[in-house]
Design a protein around this motif. Structure first.
Motif, short mmCIF file in Angstrom:
data_model
loop_
_atom_site.label_atom_id
_atom_site.label_comp_id
_atom_site.label_asym_id
_atom_site.label_seq_id
_atom_site.Cartn_x
_atom_site.Cartn_y
_atom_site.Cartn_z
N ALA A 1 38.54 39.36 42.69
CA ALA A 1 37.10 39.24 42.94
C ALA A 1 36.43 40.61 42.89
CB ALA A 1 36.85 38.58 44.29
N ALA A 2 37.07 41.58 43.50
CA ALA A 2 36.49 42.92 43.50
C ALA A 2 36.44 43.50 42.10
CB ALA A 2 37.30 43.84 44.42
N VAL A 3 37.49 43.26 41.33
CA VAL A 3 37.51 43.77 39.96
C VAL A 3 36.39 43.15 39.13
CG1 VAL A 3 38.83 43.80 37.82
CG2 VAL A 3 39.96 44.31 39.98
N LEU A 4 36.23 41.84 39.26
CA LEU A 4 35.18 41.17 38.50
C LEU A 4 33.80 41.68 38.91
CD1 LEU A 4 36.54 37.50 38.46
CD2 LEU A 4 36.40 39.11 36.54
N ALA A 5 33.61 41.84 40.21
CA ALA A 5 32.32 42.37 40.67
C ALA A 5 32.08 43.76 40.11
CB ALA A 5 32.28 42.38 42.19
N ALA A 6 33.13 44.57 40.12
CA ALA A 6 32.99 45.94 39.61
C ALA A 6 32.67 45.94 38.12
CB ALA A 6 34.27 46.73 39.88
N ALA A 7 33.37 45.08 37.39
CA ALA A 7 33.11 45.00 35.95
C ALA A 7 31.68 44.59 35.68
CB ALA A 7 34.08 44.01 35.31
N ALA A 8 31.12 43.80 36.58
CA ALA A 8 29.73 43.37 36.41
C ALA A 8 28.75 44.42 36.92
CB ALA A 8 29.52 42.05 37.14
N GLY A 9 29.27 45.55 37.36
CA GLY A 9 28.39 46.64 37.78
C GLY A 9 27.95 46.59 39.23
N ALA B 1 26.70 44.22 49.42
CA ALA B 1 27.86 43.33 49.61
C ALA B 1 27.54 41.93 49.10
CB ALA B 1 28.26 43.30 51.08
N ALA B 2 26.32 41.48 49.39
CA ALA B 2 25.92 40.15 48.92
C ALA B 2 25.92 40.11 47.40
CB ALA B 2 24.53 39.81 49.46
N GLN B 3 25.35 41.13 46.81
CA GLN B 3 25.26 41.19 45.36
C GLN B 3 26.65 41.21 44.71
OE1 GLN B 3 23.25 40.65 43.24
NE2 GLN B 3 23.23 42.04 41.49
N ALA B 4 27.54 41.97 45.29
CA ALA B 4 28.90 42.04 44.74
C ALA B 4 29.56 40.66 44.76
CB ALA B 4 29.73 43.04 45.55
N ALA B 5 29.37 39.95 45.85
CA ALA B 5 29.98 38.63 45.94
C ALA B 5 29.37 37.67 44.92
CB ALA B 5 29.81 38.07 47.36
N VAL B 6 28.06 37.76 44.74
CA VAL B 6 27.41 36.89 43.77
C VAL B 6 27.92 37.18 42.36
CG1 VAL B 6 25.21 36.35 42.67
CG2 VAL B 6 25.35 36.56 45.15
N LEU B 7 28.03 38.44 42.03
CA LEU B 7 28.51 38.80 40.70
C LEU B 7 29.94 38.31 40.49
CD1 LEU B 7 27.02 42.40 40.30
CD2 LEU B 7 26.31 40.32 39.09
N ALA B 8 30.76 38.51 41.51
CA ALA B 8 32.14 38.04 41.39
C ALA B 8 32.18 36.53 41.21
CB ALA B 8 32.94 38.46 42.62
N ALA B 9 31.34 35.84 41.96
CA ALA B 9 31.31 34.39 41.86
C ALA B 9 30.85 33.95 40.48
CB ALA B 9 30.40 33.81 42.94
N ALA B 10 29.83 34.60 39.97
CA ALA B 10 29.32 34.26 38.64
C ALA B 10 30.39 34.46 37.59
CB ALA B 10 28.08 35.11 38.33
N ALA B 11 31.25 35.44 37.83
CA ALA B 11 32.34 35.70 36.88
C ALA B 11 33.52 34.76 37.11
CB ALA B 11 32.78 37.16 37.00
N GLY B 12 33.37 33.85 38.06
CA GLY B 12 34.42 32.86 38.27
C GLY B 12 35.52 33.26 39.22
N ALA B 13 35.26 34.29 40.03
CA ALA B 13 36.32 34.79 40.92
C ALA B 13 36.73 33.77 41.97
CB ALA B 13 35.86 36.08 41.60
N PHE B 14 35.83 32.89 42.34
CA PHE B 14 36.15 31.96 43.42
C PHE B 14 36.26 30.51 42.95
CE2 PHE B 14 33.49 35.44 45.13
CZ PHE B 14 34.49 36.11 45.79
#
Lengths: 214, 214
Positions: A190-198, B187-200
């Motif tokens: 999850a952290a990697v994906l978030a990071a890749a998304a900036g 932190a909220a934004q990071a989680a949203v981005l990760a979620a959008a990328a399918g992390a969860f």
DNA sequence: ATATTAACGCGACAGTTGTCGCTCTAGGTC
DNA sequence: GACCTAGAGCGACAACTGTCGCGTTAATAT
């Protein structure tokens, strides 16, 4: 500046002083293993170490001080962050280490957290420990950038690392849920994906004004 | 099954019992505000409440029990998760609430955490509290999916919520760093981005086998 | 009203925690 | 080998913590 609590000062480092310290720290570890962190008491440690209570109070002040010294003595010097060849792999390995340290009985990490609520000394040692570890781990992020795994613009390594590892503590310490073997990898991913998304990229001027920690 | 510790049982709920409870809980709040969670002691609470020590020990057992009852009395019934119109906004608002509750002096949340290391009762109350809150917050994720903010495939709401909120606790409680006004949103934004990328997102069969959480 | 009894007040108690002043031991120095 | 003194041993001590039995109060039932 003769701090009577500075257990590393060598005003008289000879045989007895060092021997007593070793006995006491051994006793701390043993008591911790037997009774857990809530059963850890100065009296118990002193008795097991075959040492007088007053000696322990003088040199370590309280249970927090004992834990601090155990941590300090436990090396902590030669720890190295994992290097698996990918950011995701590194973070996963890191999280697995963390999960192990929190699940392990006895868990020094949990004991230190508990103590840090009561002992200022323990609290400082704990933040110091975490700060150091995170600083050491920043290299993971740098390597990932070099490999091209992350966008070229500057990434706030600390934030990324915290995002990757925080869920572990949350689940195991605060929520007290059973350890999930997949969690280390999922949190890392999850952290990697978030990071890749900036998510952790930082603009030139406004991002780093509080970077020196505490 | 006459549990002497069940403070909600109404075997004799009349004037005095309720009055004593109110006095004691008021005293807990006042002591907490004055001395902080580490200065909270049964003796102090009893004295301030004008009640005998033994009464407090009998009904609440220990400091953890007192905190549990304060939390229980503090409503907790009418809390509603934020609804701002976007997942990112909701999570940011949630995080701001959390940050506020942790930074506030005195912080009941921090006091409860500290107590939960010593009192089994407090520990259970804490996990219960968190579990309930996270369950209530799952609606945020459902709404986001309906709005099309998240991929249509099933998202593990709990994991997403934890990823979004855990960094707050990590920074403020474990690392004891100064509150960062940007952190809730980051932190909220990071989680949203990760979620959008399918992390969860979770595969059909293997994802939910431990979803009911103790 | 009267009886019943849950729940509080009270004081005694043992166990624990942390401190202090003193003596004594042994590491370091000459 | 003879001294010096940092640091450990020792026991007394006060403060705190938690428990118990018993007497009293007041909420409920009749």
């Amino acid at each position: 500046m003769t701090d009577p609590l500075d257990t590393t000062s060598d005003r008289r480092p000879g045989g007895r002083t060092a021997r007593i310290r070793a006995q006491v720290l051994d006793a701390v570890r043993a008591e911790l293993a037997e009774r857990g962190h809530e059963g850890l008491t100065v009296e118990g440690v002193a008795t097991r170490a075959g040492v007088h209570r007053a000696t322990v109070y003088r040199r370590w002040r309280d249970v927090g001080g004992l834990l601090v010294d155990v941590i300090a003595a436990a090396g902590e010097i030669d720890w190295q962050p994992p290097d698996t060849g990918s950011l995701r792999g590194d973070l996963t390995a890191l999280n697995q280490e963390i999960q192990e340290s929190l699940v392990l009985r006895p868990s020094f990490a949990v004991a230190l957290m508990a103590a840090s609520f009561h002992s200022e000394q323990a609290a400082r040692a704990q933040t110091q420990l975490w700060t150091d570890r995170y600083t050491q781990c920043e290299i993971l992020v740098e390597r990932a950038i070099e490999r091209g795994e992350l966008p070229a613009q500057h990434t706030d390594a600390r934030s990324l690392l915290i995002a990757a590892t925080a869920p572990l503590y949350h689940q195991l310490v605060l929520l007290r849920s059973d350890p999930d073997p997949h969690l280390p990898e999922r949190a890392a991913q999850a952290a990697v994906l978030a990071a890749a998304a900036g998510a952790f990229s930082v603009r030139r001027e406004e991002g780093r004004e509080r970077g020196d920690g505490q």
